[in-house]
Scaffold this motif. Sequence first.
Motif, mmCIF file in Angstrom:
data_model
loop_
_atom_site.group_PDB
_atom_site.id
_atom_site.type_symbol
_atom_site.label_atom_id
_atom_site.label_comp_id
_atom_site.label_asym_id
_atom_site.label_seq_id
_atom_site.Cartn_x
_atom_site.Cartn_y
_atom_site.Cartn_z
ATOM 1 N N SER A 588 -47.431 20.857 57.219
ATOM 2 C CA SER A 588 -46.653 19.434 56.211
ATOM 3 C C SER A 588 -46.905 18.432 57.231
ATOM 4 N N VAL A 589 -46.371 18.490 58.543
ATOM 5 C CA VAL A 589 -46.753 17.616 59.554
ATOM 6 C C VAL A 589 -47.478 17.280 60.242
ATOM 7 N N GLY A 590 -48.273 16.264 59.247
ATOM 8 C CA GLY A 590 -50.339 16.041 59.460
ATOM 9 C C GLY A 590 -50.156 15.093 61.042
ATOM 10 N N ILE A 591 -50.975 14.757 60.482
ATOM 11 C CA ILE A 591 -51.549 13.149 61.806
ATOM 12 C C ILE A 591 -50.624 12.686 61.765
ATOM 13 N N ASP A 592 -50.971 11.290 62.550
ATOM 14 C CA ASP A 592 -50.136 10.051 62.280
ATOM 15 C C ASP A 592 -51.497 9.499 61.743
ATOM 16 N N LYS A 593 -51.274 8.859 60.318
ATOM 17 C CA LYS A 593 -52.751 8.847 60.431
ATOM 18 C C LYS A 593 -52.587 7.235 60.391
ATOM 19 N N ASN A 594 -52.511 6.164 61.096
ATOM 20 C CA ASN A 594 -52.184 4.160 61.258
ATOM 21 C C ASN A 594 -51.654 3.925 62.606
ATOM 22 N N THR A 595 -51.663 4.816 63.565
ATOM 23 C CA THR A 595 -51.237 4.076 64.907
ATOM 24 C C THR A 595 -52.699 3.801 65.731
ATOM 25 N N ILE A 596 -53.410 4.711 65.652
ATOM 26 C CA ILE A 596 -54.508 4.500 65.805
ATOM 27 C C ILE A 596 -55.749 3.087 65.738
ATOM 28 N N PHE A 597 -55.193 2.865 64.540
ATOM 29 C CA PHE A 597 -54.997 1.759 64.205
ATOM 30 C C PHE A 597 -54.726 0.223 64.106
ATOM 31 N N SER A 598 -53.531 -0.034 64.840
ATOM 32 C CA SER A 598 -52.919 -0.891 65.232
ATOM 33 C C SER A 598 -53.452 -2.241 65.542
ATOM 34 N N ALA A 599 -54.381 -2.198 66.565
ATOM 35 C CA ALA A 599 -54.885 -3.455 67.246
ATOM 36 C C ALA A 599 -56.300 -3.968 66.276
ATOM 37 N N ILE A 600 -56.917 -3.266 65.449
ATOM 38 C CA ILE A 600 -57.508 -3.499 64.617
ATOM 39 C C ILE A 600 -57.221 -3.988 63.597
ATOM 40 N N PRO A 601 -58.173 -5.316 63.167
ATOM 41 C CA PRO A 601 -57.556 -6.229 62.574
ATOM 42 C C PRO A 601 -57.574 -5.886 61.091
#
Length: 616
Positions: A588-601
């Motif tokens: 149930s612990v999947g991917i970190d959905k947002n961290t990779i997008f942290s620099a994208i405006p």
Amino acid sequence: MFGRDPWGGALEINATDSATDDDRSRNLQDFDKAALSRNLDETQQSWLLGPTEQKKKKYVDLGCIIVSRKVFKWTVGSIIAAALIAGFVTLIVKTVPKHKHHNPPPDNYTLALRKALMFFNEQRSGKLPKHNNVSWRGNSGLQDGKSDDSTLFKNLVGGYYDAGDAIKFNFPQSFALTMLSWSVIEYPAKYEAAGELSHVKDIIKWGTDYLLKTFNSSADTIDRIVAQVGKGDTSGGPDPNDHYCWVRPEDIDYPRPVTECHSCSDLAAEMAAALASASIVFKDNKVYSQKLVHGARTLFKFAREQRGRYSSGNEAAIFYNSTSYWDEFVWGASWLYYATGNSSYLQLATTPGLAKHAGAFWGGPDYGVLSWDNKLTGAQVLLSRLRLFLSPGYPYEDILSTFHNQTSIVMCSFLPFFTSFNRTKGGLIQLNHGRPQPLQYVVNAAFLATLYSDYLAAADTPGWYCGPNFYSTDVLRGFAQTQIDYILGKNPRKMSYVVGFGNHYPKRVHHRGASVPKNKVKYNCKGGWKWRDSSKPNPNTLVGAMVAGPDKNDGFHDVRTNYNYTEPTLAGNAGLVASLVALSGDRSVGIDKNTIFSAIPPMFPTPPPPPAAWRP
């Protein structure tokens, strides 16, 4: 005639004199019955009974307050009863044996993950930290760079030895670091649950610190980078080198040349990918993260301006020959886009011509196989992530949708229902078509399959289509599990191909440091050959090392001199770590959905241009 009844009622009086005594007597009886049948009020009762005598209440004087004795007794009794009950409960709690809640034991993937990470500790070069936790390793390579007068880079201490020798190849080392960073970006919670997050970040930083030394990382423009430290001459010549000699890295006393390159797009773009992905891992350390980003930009600029393959015309072609640099362009540009949010990198990564040169449209026997040489499949999965979660739209949608469809096809090719790749009788997929050293390709495929299934799950998509047939994400994850389970021991030989995992694993790993004992004896170049050729198990256990693997018939020879079976590599173990962490722990612990997008405006997709004006 009626008169007033003194008791409060009406009294009938018969006035006739002719009434007899019997009549009067009868009337009196009727009167008595009526009077007795009526209820008397309090006043009437007081006339008959007189004043009532009330019972005197008893009180207790507590000094500051006076209370009824009855209330006092009830209060004191209640307090005593409550105290007795509380004491009884306390006695039960203290005397009954306590059953502590224990966390469930870690699964095999978590146990193997912890060991696989230790391989990187065992491969460290330079001055080792106190927490390295490998008793048979020590400081080594402290003269790297200083002993070669031909190079401008005088401090090349650090980094990792590639495999069973002491050569530092930047090309596969950079790929290994990129894979490790990718796995941390996607699965930080799983690393944390395994207690290995700080460990894996320390491993990555040890590598990126070294890469920053191999070019002028403070400059915006460079004209050279280091490709290799050490020499791997396989001709058997008399000059001591890292292949001819069999000694512990700590005992090396021969010169270690530095190989530089001036036209090496593939190497520079891969190094850029390593630094860019690591900058996301260390985004909370802004100074270091920006240093990594700057280095990645500089390297990628060099890669684009100075075209060429790093392995052309040198000995690297024997060990890690690069077949193209176009896939590194897509791969490096994708990571730089995630690290910086600069859309120019996304425009480059989604250029159809670049994808065509990288082999996205022509297939081939190795299509869909991620490796240190070919990163196209990794880039396709990475950019499919962007489409699934951010959907940037025009002008990127055409190539992103193509990459997404191609990723789905690659995942179909991994399944046993199709014949894109053969399998051994034991079930191991032959991604390198029966050639030696198969496991490094298998672990990369297992990672991509698990990761893509988690992407679909995070996007609330239950599966994907292979032609007309729909397959759930469980099928894709099942493929990854069967392959990793094979590596961990569920194979015809019942052997774990990860050293130190399970009871039956290779004991004669092709590795100088593990095979030469640490006994205060310094063996010369040829003096260590007796340990290379010995049939005895290695005196030092190379914990966590994934060896090259079995042959196409599930056969395996635990022989130190046969590197096609028993040699581990950085790139192979990085893929193993990535696949293990993806499969480990609670599903149930999947991917970190947002961290990779942290620099994208924030994205505001540009609308497509209007159609051309209609003309008759």
